[in-house]
Motif scaffolding. Structure first.
Motif, mmCIF file in Angstrom:
data_model
loop_
_atom_site.group_PDB
_atom_site.id
_atom_site.type_symbol
_atom_site.label_atom_id
_atom_site.label_comp_id
_atom_site.label_asym_id
_atom_site.label_seq_id
_atom_site.Cartn_x
_atom_site.Cartn_y
_atom_site.Cartn_z
ATOM 1 N N THR A 88 118.531 1.613 9.575
ATOM 2 C CA THR A 88 119.614 2.291 10.289
ATOM 3 C C THR A 88 119.171 3.683 10.727
ATOM 4 O O THR A 88 119.348 4.065 11.886
ATOM 5 N N ASP A 89 118.582 4.439 9.801
ATOM 6 C CA ASP A 89 118.107 5.782 10.144
ATOM 7 C C ASP A 89 116.982 5.716 11.172
ATOM 8 O O ASP A 89 116.941 6.512 12.108
ATOM 9 N N ARG A 90 116.077 4.775 10.989
ATOM 10 C CA ARG A 90 114.943 4.656 11.913
ATOM 11 C C ARG A 90 115.428 4.258 13.310
ATOM 12 O O ARG A 90 114.917 4.749 14.303
ATOM 13 N N LEU A 91 116.429 3.387 13.378
ATOM 14 C CA LEU A 91 116.984 2.986 14.675
ATOM 15 C C LEU A 91 117.637 4.180 15.363
ATOM 16 O O LEU A 91 117.466 4.376 16.567
ATOM 17 N N LEU A 92 118.350 4.985 14.607
ATOM 18 C CA LEU A 92 118.976 6.178 15.175
ATOM 19 C C LEU A 92 117.923 7.136 15.724
ATOM 20 O O LEU A 92 118.055 7.644 16.840
ATOM 21 N N LEU A 93 116.858 7.361 14.970
ATOM 22 C CA LEU A 93 115.767 8.222 15.448
ATOM 23 C C LEU A 93 115.108 7.635 16.693
ATOM 24 O O LEU A 93 114.771 8.359 17.637
ATOM 25 N N PHE A 94 114.935 6.320 16.716
ATOM 26 C CA PHE A 94 114.357 5.639 17.869
ATOM 27 C C PHE A 94 115.215 5.852 19.115
ATOM 28 O O PHE A 94 114.708 6.179 20.188
ATOM 29 N N LEU A 95 116.532 5.693 18.961
ATOM 30 C CA LEU A 95 117.440 5.868 20.099
ATOM 31 C C LEU A 95 117.472 7.316 20.587
ATOM 32 O O LEU A 95 117.520 7.573 21.792
ATOM 33 N N ILE A 96 117.437 8.254 19.668
ATOM 34 C CA ILE A 96 117.412 9.668 20.054
ATOM 35 C C ILE A 96 116.126 9.982 20.804
ATOM 36 O O ILE A 96 116.145 10.670 21.831
ATOM 37 N N THR A 97 115.010 9.468 20.326
ATOM 38 C CA THR A 97 113.723 9.683 20.995
ATOM 39 C C THR A 97 113.732 9.071 22.390
ATOM 40 O O THR A 97 113.263 9.691 23.345
ATOM 41 N N GLU A 98 114.279 7.871 22.515
ATOM 42 C CA GLU A 98 114.376 7.214 23.827
ATOM 43 C C GLU A 98 115.210 8.060 24.789
ATOM 44 O O GLU A 98 114.847 8.245 25.947
ATOM 45 N N ARG A 99 116.338 8.569 24.299
ATOM 46 C CA ARG A 99 117.205 9.397 25.139
ATOM 47 C C ARG A 99 116.489 10.671 25.571
ATOM 48 O O ARG A 99 116.517 11.054 26.739
ATOM 49 N N ASP A 100 115.808 11.321 24.630
ATOM 50 C CA ASP A 100 115.093 12.558 24.948
ATOM 51 C C ASP A 100 113.957 12.308 25.924
ATOM 52 O O ASP A 100 113.721 13.109 26.832
ATOM 53 N N ASN A 101 113.232 11.219 25.750
ATOM 54 C CA ASN A 101 112.142 10.880 26.678
ATOM 55 C C ASN A 101 112.673 10.625 28.078
ATOM 56 O O ASN A 101 112.050 11.004 29.061
ATOM 57 N N GLU A 150 112.863 -14.714 25.528
ATOM 58 C CA GLU A 150 111.536 -14.099 25.558
ATOM 59 C C GLU A 150 111.608 -12.578 25.623
ATOM 60 O O GLU A 150 110.793 -11.888 25.009
ATOM 61 N N TYR A 151 112.578 -12.040 26.336
ATOM 62 C CA TYR A 151 112.753 -10.583 26.322
ATOM 63 C C TYR A 151 113.241 -10.113 24.957
ATOM 64 O O TYR A 151 112.828 -9.053 24.472
ATOM 65 N N ALA A 152 114.106 -10.895 24.323
ATOM 66 C CA ALA A 152 114.554 -10.549 22.975
ATOM 67 C C ALA A 152 113.371 -10.557 22.014
ATOM 68 O O ALA A 152 113.236 -9.658 21.175
ATOM 69 N N ASN A 153 112.504 -11.538 22.145
ATOM 70 C CA ASN A 153 111.323 -11.614 21.295
ATOM 71 C C ASN A 153 110.415 -10.403 21.528
ATOM 72 O O ASN A 153 109.901 -9.807 20.576
ATOM 73 N N GLY A 154 110.235 -10.015 22.774
ATOM 74 C CA GLY A 154 109.452 -8.813 23.085
ATOM 75 C C GLY A 154 110.093 -7.561 22.515
ATOM 76 O O GLY A 154 109.412 -6.685 21.968
ATOM 77 N N GLY A 155 111.408 -7.462 22.622
ATOM 78 C CA GLY A 155 112.126 -6.322 22.056
ATOM 79 C C GLY A 155 112.007 -6.270 20.536
ATOM 80 O O GLY A 155 111.871 -5.196 19.948
ATOM 81 N N LEU A 156 112.040 -7.437 19.903
ATOM 82 C CA LEU A 156 111.869 -7.482 18.450
ATOM 83 C C LEU A 156 110.465 -7.050 18.048
ATOM 84 O O LEU A 156 110.279 -6.409 17.004
ATOM 85 N N GLU A 157 109.462 -7.354 18.866
ATOM 86 C CA GLU A 157 108.102 -6.883 18.595
ATOM 87 C C GLU A 157 108.043 -5.360 18.652
ATOM 88 O O GLU A 157 107.404 -4.719 17.818
ATOM 89 N N ILE A 158 108.726 -4.773 19.636
ATOM 90 C CA ILE A 158 108.783 -3.311 19.754
ATOM 91 C C ILE A 158 109.465 -2.717 18.525
ATOM 92 O O ILE A 158 108.969 -1.759 17.926
ATOM 93 N N LEU A 159 110.600 -3.296 18.130
ATOM 94 C CA LEU A 159 111.323 -2.783 16.962
ATOM 95 C C LEU A 159 110.500 -2.932 15.688
ATOM 96 O O LEU A 159 110.511 -2.032 14.842
ATOM 97 N N ARG A 160 109.797 -4.033 15.550
ATOM 98 C CA ARG A 160 108.967 -4.237 14.352
ATOM 99 C C ARG A 160 107.911 -3.133 14.243
ATOM 100 O O ARG A 160 107.668 -2.606 13.166
ATOM 101 N N GLU A 161 107.315 -2.768 15.379
ATOM 102 C CA GLU A 161 106.336 -1.670 15.373
ATOM 103 C C GLU A 161 107.001 -0.339 15.021
ATOM 104 O O GLU A 161 106.461 0.446 14.257
ATOM 105 N N GLU A 162 108.157 -0.074 15.605
ATOM 106 C CA GLU A 162 108.873 1.175 15.356
ATOM 107 C C GLU A 162 109.325 1.298 13.905
ATOM 108 O O GLU A 162 109.380 2.397 13.366
ATOM 109 N N PHE A 163 109.685 0.162 13.294
ATOM 110 C CA PHE A 163 110.228 0.178 11.945
ATOM 111 C C PHE A 163 109.168 0.017 10.865
ATOM 112 O O PHE A 163 109.497 0.013 9.691
ATOM 113 N N ARG A 164 107.922 -0.099 11.254
ATOM 114 C CA ARG A 164 106.842 -0.303 10.276
ATOM 115 C C ARG A 164 106.871 0.829 9.247
ATOM 116 O O ARG A 164 106.817 2.008 9.592
ATOM 117 N N GLY A 165 106.985 0.450 7.981
ATOM 118 C CA GLY A 165 106.982 1.423 6.890
ATOM 119 C C GLY A 165 108.325 2.088 6.635
ATOM 120 O O GLY A 165 108.429 2.929 5.758
#
Length: 156
Positions: free
Chosen positions: A128-141, A108-123
């Motif tokens: 790979t590039d979008r995941l890298l940007l997501f991780l950098i943003t998470e680190r900066d936040n 269920e946590y994996a499913n929730g995490g996949l929902e978050i990733l689906r929103e982040e990756f929309r469009g």
């Protein structure tokens, strides 16, 4: 529930597949287990736990627990379960019901995490590039939230 398999929601199966293989090129993750473990950690960090609903029966189908164990993710499964329940008995391998509950929490946590990733990756064209940007943003936040407000930044 098969107590020795990690299931994937049918509506997230294509996302999981695309994170491992994009247009016959390797994706950001090597295996489906890697994707699910990352998504579970993300879901747990963001406190997003979602029931699976309909289960994927085609690729990727349920993943054998031994794959998670061989990749070292069994500790993550246990840590997420104990953090959620606050009950050390959840770690028992002797009680089938507790083991099933532990795996359900992880799914269920994996499913929730996949929902978050689906929103982040929309469009996104390249996950790979979008995941890298997501991780950098998470680190900066995370760094910004841990720092105190420093007025010296405004001095010349």
């Amino acid at each position: 529930m098969a107590a020795n398999r990690i299931r994937i929601a049918k509506d997230k199966a294509d996302l999981v597949k695309s994170l491992t293989l994009l247009d016959h090129k390797s994706g950001p993750f090597q295996t489906y287990a890697d994707v699910i473990a990352f998504a579970a950690a993300l879901g747990n960090q963001r406190k997003k736990r979602s029931p699976l609903g309909e289960i994927s029966k085609r690729e990727p189908g349920a993943i054998d627990l031994d794959i998670f164990v061989s990749r070292g993710y069994d500790m993550a499964i246990k840590l997420i379960a104990i953090a959620e329940t606050k009950n050390p008995q959840i770690l028992s391998h002797l009680d089938g019901e507790l083991e099933a509950e532990r795996l359900q929490i992880f799914e269920e946590y994996a499913n929730g995490g996949l929902e978050i990733l689906r929103e982040e990756f929309r469009g996104a064209a390249d996950y790979t590039d979008r995941l890298l940007l997501f991780l950098i943003t998470e680190r900066d936040n995370k760094h910004q939230s841990n720092e105190e407000f420093d007025l010296s930044k405004f001095l010349f």
